[in-house]
Design a protein around this motif. Structure first.
Motif, PDB file in Angstrom:
ATOM      1  N   CYS A  16       6.253   0.010   5.228  1.00 51.12           N
ATOM      2  CA  CYS A  16       5.608  -0.962   4.357  1.00 51.12           C
ATOM      3  C   CYS A  16       4.737  -1.889   5.195  1.00 51.12           C
ATOM      4  O   CYS A  16       4.928  -2.023   6.401  1.00 51.12           O
ATOM      5  CB  CYS A  16       6.636  -1.738   3.546  1.00 51.12           C
ATOM      6  SG  CYS A  16       7.807  -2.643   4.529  1.00 51.12           S
ATOM      7  N   SER A  17       3.771  -2.499   4.555  1.00 48.82           N
ATOM      8  CA  SER A  17       2.870  -3.390   5.272  1.00 48.82           C
ATOM      9  C   SER A  17       3.568  -4.719   5.538  1.00 48.82           C
ATOM     10  O   SER A  17       4.598  -5.033   4.936  1.00 48.82           O
ATOM     11  CB  SER A  17       1.598  -3.597   4.459  1.00 48.82           C
ATOM     12  OG  SER A  17       1.890  -4.348   3.305  1.00 48.82           O
ATOM     13  N   ALA A  18       2.991  -5.492   6.436  1.00 49.21           N
ATOM     14  CA  ALA A  18       3.600  -6.771   6.811  1.00 49.21           C
ATOM     15  C   ALA A  18       3.712  -7.684   5.594  1.00 49.21           C
ATOM     16  O   ALA A  18       4.703  -8.392   5.428  1.00 49.21           O
ATOM     17  CB  ALA A  18       2.770  -7.435   7.908  1.00 49.21           C
ATOM     18  N   VAL A  19       2.688  -7.649   4.729  1.00 52.76           N
ATOM     19  CA  VAL A  19       2.717  -8.509   3.540  1.00 52.76           C
ATOM     20  C   VAL A  19       3.888  -8.117   2.645  1.00 52.76           C
ATOM     21  O   VAL A  19       4.616  -8.966   2.137  1.00 52.76           O
ATOM     22  CB  VAL A  19       1.388  -8.376   2.756  1.00 52.76           C
ATOM     23  CG1 VAL A  19       1.322  -9.439   1.676  1.00 52.76           C
ATOM     24  CG2 VAL A  19       0.206  -8.465   3.680  1.00 52.76           C
ATOM     25  N   ALA A  20       4.075  -6.798   2.482  1.00 51.67           N
ATOM     26  CA  ALA A  20       5.183  -6.323   1.649  1.00 51.67           C
ATOM     27  C   ALA A  20       6.510  -6.712   2.288  1.00 51.67           C
ATOM     28  O   ALA A  20       7.458  -7.084   1.597  1.00 51.67           O
ATOM     29  CB  ALA A  20       5.097  -4.813   1.483  1.00 51.67           C
ATOM     30  N   ARG A  74      11.535  -6.491  -6.061  1.00 47.96           N
ATOM     31  CA  ARG A  74      11.365  -7.596  -5.112  1.00 47.96           C
ATOM     32  C   ARG A  74       9.918  -8.008  -5.005  1.00 47.96           C
ATOM     33  O   ARG A  74       9.601  -9.156  -4.720  1.00 47.96           O
ATOM     34  CB  ARG A  74      11.853  -7.183  -3.733  1.00 47.96           C
ATOM     35  CG  ARG A  74      13.343  -6.994  -3.710  1.00 47.96           C
ATOM     36  CD  ARG A  74      13.848  -7.053  -2.318  1.00 47.96           C
ATOM     37  NE  ARG A  74      15.279  -6.826  -2.340  1.00 47.96           N
ATOM     38  CZ  ARG A  74      16.059  -7.048  -1.306  1.00 47.96           C
ATOM     39  NH1 ARG A  74      15.534  -7.484  -0.187  1.00 47.96           N
ATOM     40  NH2 ARG A  74      17.336  -6.825  -1.390  1.00 47.96           N
ATOM     41  N   CYS A  75       9.044  -7.045  -5.139  1.00 45.94           N
ATOM     42  CA  CYS A  75       7.633  -7.330  -4.929  1.00 45.94           C
ATOM     43  C   CYS A  75       6.867  -6.535  -5.992  1.00 45.94           C
ATOM     44  O   CYS A  75       6.449  -5.407  -5.764  1.00 45.94           O
ATOM     45  CB  CYS A  75       7.258  -6.891  -3.517  1.00 45.94           C
ATOM     46  SG  CYS A  75       5.529  -7.159  -3.130  1.00 45.94           S
ATOM     47  N   PRO A  76       6.732  -7.114  -7.199  1.00 50.31           N
ATOM     48  CA  PRO A  76       6.206  -6.351  -8.335  1.00 50.31           C
ATOM     49  C   PRO A  76       4.809  -5.791  -8.104  1.00 50.31           C
ATOM     50  O   PRO A  76       4.468  -4.753  -8.644  1.00 50.31           O
ATOM     51  CB  PRO A  76       6.194  -7.373  -9.476  1.00 50.31           C
ATOM     52  CG  PRO A  76       7.114  -8.455  -9.038  1.00 50.31           C
ATOM     53  CD  PRO A  76       7.084  -8.483  -7.554  1.00 50.31           C
ATOM     54  N   VAL A  96      -3.130  -6.872   0.114  1.00 47.10           N
ATOM     55  CA  VAL A  96      -2.233  -6.517  -0.985  1.00 47.10           C
ATOM     56  C   VAL A  96      -0.974  -5.892  -0.376  1.00 47.10           C
ATOM     57  O   VAL A  96      -1.082  -5.050   0.504  1.00 47.10           O
ATOM     58  CB  VAL A  96      -2.921  -5.495  -1.917  1.00 47.10           C
ATOM     59  CG1 VAL A  96      -1.965  -5.003  -2.992  1.00 47.10           C
ATOM     60  CG2 VAL A  96      -4.155  -6.110  -2.546  1.00 47.10           C
ATOM     61  N   PRO A  97       0.217  -6.322  -0.816  1.00 43.04           N
ATOM     62  CA  PRO A  97       1.420  -5.672  -0.281  1.00 43.04           C
ATOM     63  C   PRO A  97       1.411  -4.189  -0.647  1.00 43.04           C
ATOM     64  O   PRO A  97       1.090  -3.840  -1.785  1.00 43.04           O
ATOM     65  CB  PRO A  97       2.575  -6.405  -0.971  1.00 43.04           C
ATOM     66  CG  PRO A  97       1.962  -7.137  -2.109  1.00 43.04           C
ATOM     67  CD  PRO A  97       0.542  -7.403  -1.743  1.00 43.04           C
ATOM     68  N   ALA A  98       1.721  -3.348   0.322  1.00 43.67           N
ATOM     69  CA  ALA A  98       1.661  -1.908   0.072  1.00 43.67           C
ATOM     70  C   ALA A  98       2.816  -1.246   0.795  1.00 43.67           C
ATOM     71  O   ALA A  98       3.324  -1.763   1.787  1.00 43.67           O
ATOM     72  CB  ALA A  98       0.335  -1.336   0.575  1.00 43.67           C
ATOM     73  N   ALA A  99       3.244  -0.115   0.293  1.00 48.95           N
ATOM     74  CA  ALA A  99       4.301   0.636   0.951  1.00 48.95           C
ATOM     75  C   ALA A  99       4.077   2.121   0.709  1.00 48.95           C
ATOM     76  O   ALA A  99       3.552   2.509  -0.332  1.00 48.95           O
ATOM     77  CB  ALA A  99       5.676   0.221   0.434  1.00 48.95           C
ATOM     78  N   VAL A 100       4.457   2.912   1.700  1.00 50.73           N
ATOM     79  CA  VAL A 100       4.346   4.362   1.579  1.00 50.73           C
ATOM     80  C   VAL A 100       5.716   4.905   1.216  1.00 50.73           C
ATOM     81  O   VAL A 100       6.715   4.541   1.834  1.00 50.73           O
ATOM     82  CB  VAL A 100       3.851   4.981   2.899  1.00 50.73           C
ATOM     83  CG1 VAL A 100       4.015   6.484   2.876  1.00 50.73           C
ATOM     84  CG2 VAL A 100       2.402   4.614   3.128  1.00 50.73           C
ATOM     85  N   MET A 146      14.330   1.529   1.297  1.00 50.67           N
ATOM     86  CA  MET A 146      14.635   0.946   0.000  1.00 50.67           C
ATOM     87  C   MET A 146      14.164   1.878  -1.122  1.00 50.67           C
ATOM     88  O   MET A 146      13.160   2.568  -0.983  1.00 50.67           O
ATOM     89  CB  MET A 146      13.893  -0.377  -0.085  1.00 50.67           C
ATOM     90  CG  MET A 146      14.425  -1.360  -1.066  1.00 50.67           C
ATOM     91  SD  MET A 146      13.484  -2.897  -0.899  1.00 50.67           S
ATOM     92  CE  MET A 146      14.595  -3.886   0.049  1.00 50.67           C
ATOM     93  N   LEU A 147      14.881   1.890  -2.248  1.00 48.78           N
ATOM     94  CA  LEU A 147      14.428   2.674  -3.394  1.00 48.78           C
ATOM     95  C   LEU A 147      13.189   2.020  -3.995  1.00 48.78           C
ATOM     96  O   LEU A 147      13.023   0.814  -3.916  1.00 48.78           O
ATOM     97  CB  LEU A 147      15.521   2.730  -4.462  1.00 48.78           C
ATOM     98  CG  LEU A 147      16.622   3.754  -4.225  1.00 48.78           C
ATOM     99  CD1 LEU A 147      17.698   3.587  -5.274  1.00 48.78           C
ATOM    100  CD2 LEU A 147      16.060   5.162  -4.271  1.00 48.78           C
ATOM    101  N   ARG A 148      12.370   2.861  -4.609  1.00 44.36           N
ATOM    102  CA  ARG A 148      11.115   2.356  -5.152  1.00 44.36           C
ATOM    103  C   ARG A 148      11.364   1.252  -6.181  1.00 44.36           C
ATOM    104  O   ARG A 148      10.707   0.218  -6.189  1.00 44.36           O
ATOM    105  CB  ARG A 148      10.355   3.501  -5.823  1.00 44.36           C
ATOM    106  CG  ARG A 148       8.982   3.125  -6.283  1.00 44.36           C
ATOM    107  CD  ARG A 148       8.171   4.354  -6.524  1.00 44.36           C
ATOM    108  NE  ARG A 148       8.735   5.117  -7.621  1.00 44.36           N
ATOM    109  CZ  ARG A 148       8.231   5.108  -8.856  1.00 44.36           C
ATOM    110  NH1 ARG A 148       7.170   4.411  -9.114  1.00 44.36           N
ATOM    111  NH2 ARG A 148       8.786   5.812  -9.799  1.00 44.36           N
ATOM    112  N   ARG A 149      12.368   1.487  -7.025  1.00 48.57           N
ATOM    113  CA  ARG A 149      12.663   0.511  -8.063  1.00 48.57           C
ATOM    114  C   ARG A 149      12.992  -0.854  -7.465  1.00 48.57           C
ATOM    115  O   ARG A 149      12.523  -1.880  -7.904  1.00 48.57           O
ATOM    116  CB  ARG A 149      13.841   1.026  -8.874  1.00 48.57           C
ATOM    117  CG  ARG A 149      14.133   0.269 -10.114  1.00 48.57           C
ATOM    118  CD  ARG A 149      15.281   0.959 -10.788  1.00 48.57           C
ATOM    119  NE  ARG A 149      14.925   2.310 -11.140  1.00 48.57           N
ATOM    120  CZ  ARG A 149      14.993   2.773 -12.383  1.00 48.57           C
ATOM    121  NH1 ARG A 149      15.405   1.991 -13.347  1.00 48.57           N
ATOM    122  NH2 ARG A 149      14.663   4.006 -12.656  1.00 48.57           N
TER     123      ARG A 149
END
Lengths: 243, 540
Positions: free
Chosen positions: B47-51, B68-70, B34-38, B60-63
């Motif tokens: 962020c993870s490679a998938v993200a 980009r990656c819902p 699952v794409p993930a980011a801290v 990048m801002l959270r929004r």
């Protein structure tokens, strides 16, 4: 007379253009960095209540009648990088402080000072720009005149500002807040919510503050912070129903 | 310009890509697919490679990241958790080779020389290093179940970059390897050089090679100490130790702890005073330290130690943070890893020293003060004052408010003691039913009872449909004088524990304004069979 009115109108028009700022704005901007200035800045709505327009470093100020006023005095300085600590007020509403503009990341609270009031306050004055003594502390600790003078001297020596939410003997400046009416509640009851309150801040003191001043502000204002008062005619009509 | 001294030894860096995400996802039970980011402060930290494939980038801002990656999993940044979960990886590496240094959670450094000869047999040095690095990567992924990349170079900084690219830089070729790389590489995570890197870029110094070409003296005049440090790093001559000898033992600081340390927060407090002492000792001798050993002995005589290493001299705050993380991983390890008793003796040893003359400013300007404010002299001064107050009153003596999620005025703030890590901020979540600003300026710590009566002096309560039984007419706080109510608003139902309704009854809040310009009050109805109101807040 009319000339000056016209010129302020012109300044207002000019300064509303993007990229144009008034000289006083520029001065305020370059004066950033509280470590250098002799005055700690306060919100512009409150500066009229202070003889120098800000909190003089090294001074002791007594602030009575409203915690909102106390928080509002901390707001500008903390957002510009000063640290503030509040001693002996374990029940502060930190959310309200944040809404009044205080950068709570630069706010520390000493909730229970035990018997160490003097040494704690002295240590804080050494390292911080603003130290607040909670209401009733002087009486509870039965501080003698000599001890309060010691604190005043410490603040003066370390160029910090000591704010007391109490009458403080020897304070250079005394601010007293007399609360006025709240807006936002519907008269018939049950509707709306507290939105803003008109208050009067009385300033008096020694030296430069010898001339008493009176300033009306909204505290809290519509968005939670300090705001300029409503102009008299529209006062009641501004009350909006909500909820 | 002084010529390079002999290299103290080759360094292998083992790098777990995107460690904060890996750790956060493991802690939160998010699948690695699952794409993930801290996020910290609403911006992507890692962020993870998938993200990343989906367009998410650091900073990048959270929004924006979510647009980009819902389906990106939003994880909170927590260095202590990263360190705790990293401990098994360090242990895995340590099984194979002694002297493993933690650079930061996600990165370890290992001295190569002896180990490579041991694992590489009679091969050429290059092949031996190759064999060793493969062996180590295998060991870590097999034992700790973590993917990693390995790089080897002469210096730690070059080895860090080599690990990101998975290359082994031949001996004496660090400068050559670094030269074509962009200056942005100086901005290693966790070290605040962004501004400096920006400045270099604007001046047209885009690669480390261009920076290295400059004369050291020129760099010193134009950029100051930070420039000199960066210049040394770019030349590949950075972290040579002051002397090959072990540093003098008297620089080490230690403390006996009575009662034994069993909790992370008390350990963190001790760690901070100890770190300050360590730094005071070092600055007095004009030294700074790039490797610090943390040694702990428990009540039952168990010894633990771990060495942390940094490409730049660590600050007092940096040392304190590392000790705190280390304790977190020791004290919160699973059944096998946790020491059987509290720590009674803590010792910090500077394992490697550099000249501190150019770095004195750095020593105090540590990042990572509680609350995450930017570092500046004011913060340092303030934190020293807080430490002194804590010495008088104990760790809980100084608190900072952290705004968190919640509806009631008391729930929206958490007071954390100065120096400990704040909890997870929940401010972003929507809180339906929260009252709009302004909030009460006083929030009593203990419930203060109040009596709310209508004009016939009957207590006001709540109907089953959530309306007040009658108009509130007067309020008396804590057996005080009853004051007339001139305005009121509400009731707003508190829906929090609706499933508990049988037990407690619905709760609701009202705001009242009283006569005589007394402060406005926020009242909460607790029970409505026999109505009990409490003052939840005062607006004054």
């Amino acid at each position: 007379m009319s000339g000056s009115v016209r010129s302020t109108g012109a300044v207002a028009r000019l300064s509303s253009l993007p990229g144009v700022s008034t000289a006083s704005d520029m001065a305020a901007a370059t004066g950033r960095g509280p470590a250098t200035g002799r005055l700690l800045p306060v919100r512009p709505e409150l500066s009229a209540a202070l003889p120098l327009g800000g909190l003089r470093r090294g001074s002791t100020v007594s602030v009575r009648g409203s915690r909102a006023l106390l928080f509002a005095l901390l707001a500008e300085a903390t957002t510009r990088g000063s640290w503030a600590a509040i001693v002996g007020m374990p029940d502060i509403g930190a959310v309200a402080a944040a809404e009044l503009g205080v950068d709570v990341r630069r706010l520390a609270v000493v909730p229970a000072q035990g018997t160490e009031l003097l040494s704690v306050t002295a240590a804080l004055l050494d390292g911080l720009d603003l130290v607040v003594l909670g209401d009733g502390l002087l009486a509870r600790h039965a501080l003698s005149r000599q001890q309060t003078e010691k604190l005043t001297a410490r603040a003066r020596h370390r160029e910090a500002v000591l704010l007391a939410a109490d009458a403080f003997p020897g304070a250079e400046l005394e601010l007293r807040c007399t609360p006025g009416r709240w807006y936002g509640l519907d008269e018939s009851g049950g509707y709306g919510y507290l939105r803003e309150r008109a208050v009067t801040v009385h300033g008096s003191g020694r030296g430069a503050a010898a001339k008493p001043v009176r300033v009306s502000v909204l505290l809290p204002g519509p968005s939670g912070g300090v705001a300029a008062p409503h102009s008299s005619g529209t006062e009641t009509s501004r009350v909006r129903e909500a909820g | 310009m002084p010529s390079h001294v002999a290299f103290p030894g080759r360094v292998l860096v083992l790098w777990c890509p995107d460690w904060p995400v890996t750790a956060a996802a493991a802690a939160a039970g998010v699948s690695p697919h699952v794409p993930a980011a801290v996020f910290a402060g609403n911006r992507v930290v890692t962020c993870s490679a998938v993200a990343r494939r989906n367009g998410v980038r650091r900073g990048m801002l959270r929004r924006e990241a979510q647009s980009r990656c819902p389906d990106v999993a939003v994880l909170a940044s927590d260095p202590a958790r990263d360190a705790r979960l990293f401990e098994p990886v360090v242990a895995a590496a340590e099984e194979l080779v002694p002297g493993v240094d933690v650079v930061r959670p996600g990165v370890v450094a290992v001295p190569v020389r002896g180990a490579a000869a041991y694992f590489g047999g009679r091969n050429s040095p290059d092949a031996a290093e190759h064999a060793f690095s493969e062996r180590l990567a295998e060991q870590v992924s097999a034992t700790a179940g973590v993917e990693c990349q390995v790089g080897i170079a002469d210096g730690l900084f070059a080895a860090l970059l080599a690990a990101r690219r998975g290359v082994l830089v031949p001996e004496g070729r660090d400068a050559e390897f670094l030269a074509p790389l962009p200056v942005a590489e100086l901005d290693q995570q966790g070290e605040s050089t962004t501004e400096f890197v920006d400045l270099l870029r604007r001046l047209g110094l885009r690669t480390l090679g261009r920076l290295a070409e400059l004369d050291e003296r020129t760099v010193a005049t134009r950029f100051g100490h930070e420039g000199v440090l960066a210049h040394r790093i770019a030349r590949g001559a950075a972290e040579r130790p002051l002397s090959p000898r072990r540093p003098a033992q008297e620089l080490a600081v230690e403390q006996h702890c009575d009662p034994p340390l069993e909790r992370v927060d008390t350990a963190a407090f001790v760690a901070r005073t100890l770190a300050d002492r360590l730094h005071a000792g070092l600055t007095a001798q004009d030294l700074a330290c790039t490797r610090v050993g943390i040694y702990a002995r428990t009540e039952e005589g168990e010894e633990r130690h771990r060495v942390w290493r940094s490409a730049r001299p660590v600050t007092a705050h940096g040392v304190a943070d590392r000790v705190r993380w280390q304790f977190e991983s020791w004290l919160q390890a699973g059944s096998g890893g946790r020491p059987s008793s509290g720590v009674v003796h803590l010792r910090l040893v500077p394992e490697e020293l550099v000249h501190g003359a150019a770095l004195q400013l750095h020593l105090w300007h540590g990042a990572g003060a509680a609350g995450g404010t930017e570092d500046d002299p004011g913060t340092e001064r303030a934190s020293r004052a807080f430490t002194r107050v804590q010495a008088l009153l104990g760790p809980e003596g100084v608190c900072t408010p952290v705004l968190t999620g919640g509806r009631g005025p008391a729930e929206r703030v958490e007071f954390v003691s100065w120096g400990s890590s704040p909890g997870k901020p929940g401010e972003q979540a929507p809180w339906p039913g929260r009252l709009p600003a302004p909030s009460p300026t006083t929030v009593p710590a203990r419930p203060v009872p109040a009596a709310v009566l209508d004009d016939e002096r009957r207590p006001v309560s709540l109907t089953a449909r959530g309306a007040l039984t009658s108009r509130p007419h007067s309020v008396a706080v804590e057996d005080g004088v009853a004051r007339n109510i001139t305005g009121w608003a509400g009731p707003w139902p508190v829906d929090e524990r609706w499933w508990d309704s049988a037990a407690e009854g619905r709760r609701a809040r009202i705001q009242v304004v009283t006569t005589g310009d007394g402060p406005a009050l926020l009242l909460l109805l607790r029970e409505h069979g026999k109505p009990r109101w409490i003052v939840e807040g005062v607006y004054d």
